[in-house]
Design an enzyme around this catalytic site. Sequence first.
Site, short mmCIF file in Angstrom:
data_model
loop_
_atom_site.label_atom_id
_atom_site.label_comp_id
_atom_site.label_asym_id
_atom_site.label_seq_id
_atom_site.Cartn_x
_atom_site.Cartn_y
_atom_site.Cartn_z
N LYS A 195 77.79 6.78 20.04
CA LYS A 195 76.79 7.26 19.16
C LYS A 195 77.00 8.82 18.98
O LYS A 195 76.64 9.62 19.74
CB LYS A 195 75.47 7.03 19.71
CG LYS A 195 74.41 7.30 18.36
CD LYS A 195 72.87 7.28 18.94
CE LYS A 195 72.51 8.66 19.46
NZ LYS A 195 72.95 9.67 18.56
N GLU A 269 76.25 15.87 30.96
CA GLU A 269 76.82 17.36 30.59
C GLU A 269 75.75 18.00 29.61
O GLU A 269 75.60 17.66 28.47
CB GLU A 269 78.10 17.34 29.93
CG GLU A 269 78.91 18.69 30.10
CD GLU A 269 78.58 19.46 28.95
OE1 GLU A 269 77.63 20.19 28.93
OE2 GLU A 269 79.31 19.35 27.99
N CYS A 303 77.19 24.80 24.80
CA CYS A 303 76.43 24.78 26.06
C CYS A 303 76.89 25.79 27.21
O CYS A 303 76.08 26.05 28.02
CB CYS A 303 76.59 23.14 26.60
SG CYS A 303 78.31 22.75 26.68
N GLU A 400 67.78 28.11 27.36
CA GLU A 400 68.77 28.09 26.67
C GLU A 400 68.47 28.09 25.01
O GLU A 400 67.55 27.46 24.60
CB GLU A 400 69.44 26.84 26.68
CG GLU A 400 70.74 26.48 26.10
CD GLU A 400 71.52 25.04 26.21
OE1 GLU A 400 70.63 24.00 26.24
OE2 GLU A 400 72.66 25.12 26.43
P1 NAD Z 1 69.22 15.99 22.13
O1 NAD Z 1 69.79 15.94 23.63
O2 NAD Z 1 68.04 15.39 21.67
O3 NAD Z 1 70.40 15.13 21.40
C1 NAD Z 1 71.84 14.93 22.00
C2 NAD Z 1 72.11 13.66 21.72
O4 NAD Z 1 71.40 12.76 22.51
C3 NAD Z 1 72.09 13.17 20.33
O5 NAD Z 1 73.03 12.16 19.90
C4 NAD Z 1 70.66 12.33 20.17
O6 NAD Z 1 70.66 11.39 19.12
C5 NAD Z 1 70.84 11.83 21.56
N1 NAD Z 1 69.38 11.43 22.04
C6 NAD Z 1 68.31 12.12 21.79
N2 NAD Z 1 67.32 11.35 22.43
C7 NAD Z 1 67.88 10.34 23.21
C8 NAD Z 1 67.35 9.40 23.95
N3 NAD Z 1 66.12 9.41 24.59
N4 NAD Z 1 68.12 8.68 24.67
C9 NAD Z 1 69.28 8.63 24.59
N5 NAD Z 1 69.95 9.56 23.58
C10 NAD Z 1 69.30 10.52 22.85
O7 NAD Z 1 69.51 17.44 21.91
P2 NAD Z 1 68.97 17.94 20.45
O8 NAD Z 1 67.57 17.57 20.21
O9 NAD Z 1 69.75 17.90 19.47
O10 NAD Z 1 69.21 19.54 20.74
C11 NAD Z 1 67.96 20.21 21.50
C12 NAD Z 1 68.48 21.33 22.55
O11 NAD Z 1 69.26 20.85 23.51
C13 NAD Z 1 69.36 22.24 21.98
O12 NAD Z 1 68.52 23.30 21.62
C14 NAD Z 1 70.24 22.70 23.13
O13 NAD Z 1 69.51 23.70 23.96
C15 NAD Z 1 70.22 21.55 23.69
N6 NAD Z 1 71.67 20.87 23.61
C16 NAD Z 1 72.80 21.03 24.32
C17 NAD Z 1 73.96 20.51 24.24
C18 NAD Z 1 75.12 20.70 24.85
O14 NAD Z 1 76.29 20.66 24.42
N7 NAD Z 1 74.92 20.81 26.04
C19 NAD Z 1 74.00 19.79 22.81
C20 NAD Z 1 72.98 19.88 22.13
C21 NAD Z 1 71.83 20.16 22.39
#
Ligand code: NAD
Length: 490
Positions: A195, A269, A303, A400
């Site tokens: 996904k 990660e 990240c 972050e």
């Molecule tokens: P997120 O963790 O919500 O999203 C990452 C992925 O997880 C997306 O594909 C999302 O659809 C999915 N997801 C969201 N909620 C989920 C759940 N309950 N169960 C399973 N999958 C789920 O990240 P975000 O809201 O897009 O970003 C928020 C913060 O996260 C950013 O500001 C940043 O600090 C951090 N972030 C870190 C990374 C990284 O590479 N480590 C990447 C994206 C975001």
Amino acid sequence: MTELERTHDRAPVPASWDYAPAPEARDLVQLRERYGHFVGGEWLEPRETYTTIDPSSEEPLAEVGQATSEEVDLAVGAARDAFENGWSGLAPAERAKYLYRIARILQERSREFAVLESLNGGKPIRESRDVDLPLSAAHFFYYAGWADKLEYAFPNRKPRPVGVAGQIVPWNFPLLMLSWKIAPALATGNTVVLKPAETTPLSALLFADVLRQAELPPGVVNILTGDGRTGGALVKHPGVDKIAFTGSTEVGKSIQRELAGTGKRLTLELGGKAANIIFDDAALDQAVEGIVNGIYFNQGHVCCAGSRLLVQESIYEPLIGKLKRRLTTLRVGDPLDKNTDVGAINSQQQLDKIKELVASGEEEGAEIYQPPCRLPEKGYWFAPTVFTNVAQSYRIAQEEIFGPVLSVLTFRTPDEAVEKANNTPFGLSAGVWTEKGSRILAMAQQLRAGVIWANTFNRFDPASPFGGYKESGFGREGGRHGLEPYLDFE
Ligand code: NAD
Ligand code: MN
């Protein structure tokens, strides 16, 4: 001797030395109006849809599916079938051939993918072209090489695939994170339901086209689009044997709680708050380039970004002077312009988060610097930002930000640098800048971070394992280590 006729008394010099626009051709990408889910090698008509946009203009790009739990069930079923009826029993050298094919097709279609990645994600075309695409192909080439050598990677341990892998990736490196996940899973004989993030689904959908071109057997890789609800349904599905997640620490923790006691395998990660440490003997101009690459690369949506700059006190003034001058040369704007250094912020939600944290930095007493730059009217934008006068307790030094915002702290001794660098719940990466090799080794031993760069930053290679300590997660992607989460052993 005839006299030369002088038509100008001065050579014609342009009045302005600004760059002319150098846009990459957008029509390299042919978008469909509407996309379904890629399940069992076919396009499944989505039950629910939403619109995905270009964050640099807020223009709609396409309608994509929001997968429901029934669609998750179909995808997991297709992956299970493919696993049991052929893929897991295929000769490893045959699996490798598919991976090589995928790698080659990614190379052939790299311009198209690069444009799409910049359109849907906001990152500069220079980066998607020179970093995301070459590295994505390199990951498939690298893991293709391991497919028939697992017995050598893990001698006498009889490695076998885990089964169906559910993979959830974020929006900062959509195709690269897809490659980090799919390449090792396939090399080890697993099948996949992946996904992409809700704001950046398009490169994963184009990748489905690559899979068909490579004639990968149906169901080996299935792609479902949708937001966290789709991710949640995938995590919960009893037919999934392993979850690989990259994203926020908050969601990572909730997945870990959800999976506790189920026996499903998990790798996470998550976020980071990396220290980039500059000693007084470092080559300052090179360090400035590394600092810029560390935090402004991909708008700081990284990240492992070097978001905390630790500067030795004796070089603080000259280094910050050079850094501020360098910031005035960064070009912020159109992601598809080949001269752009800093593109659009990925979403309104992310822009709000950056603004909120930057406001907290100013309130808590840090000093803000932004170079003069004109931001486009439409779309999501944030100027490159440096905070000085930052105390360790400030939110901008702890949390972050995931944006183009650098927090500067100082130190006097190596011990103090280590203490400050490790003073974070995260532990994904760190950078050390010094001329002394012995100091690099000593620092690397004491820094609690999965990746430590010396006199460089944000450098990636498929052969090098990547992953975190503490709240940055567990498990490694890349390298021989990256095979292990997808294998069971006797
Ligand atoms: P997120 O963790 O919500 O999203 C990452 C992925 O997880 C997306 O594909 C999302 O659809 C999915 N997801 C969201 N909620 C989920 C759940 N309950 N169960 C399973 N999958 C789920 O990240 P975000 O809201 O897009 O970003 C928020 C913060 O996260 C950013 O500001 C940043 O600090 C951090 N972030 C870190 C990374 C990284 O590479 N480590 C990447 C994206 C975001
Ligand atoms: Mn979220």
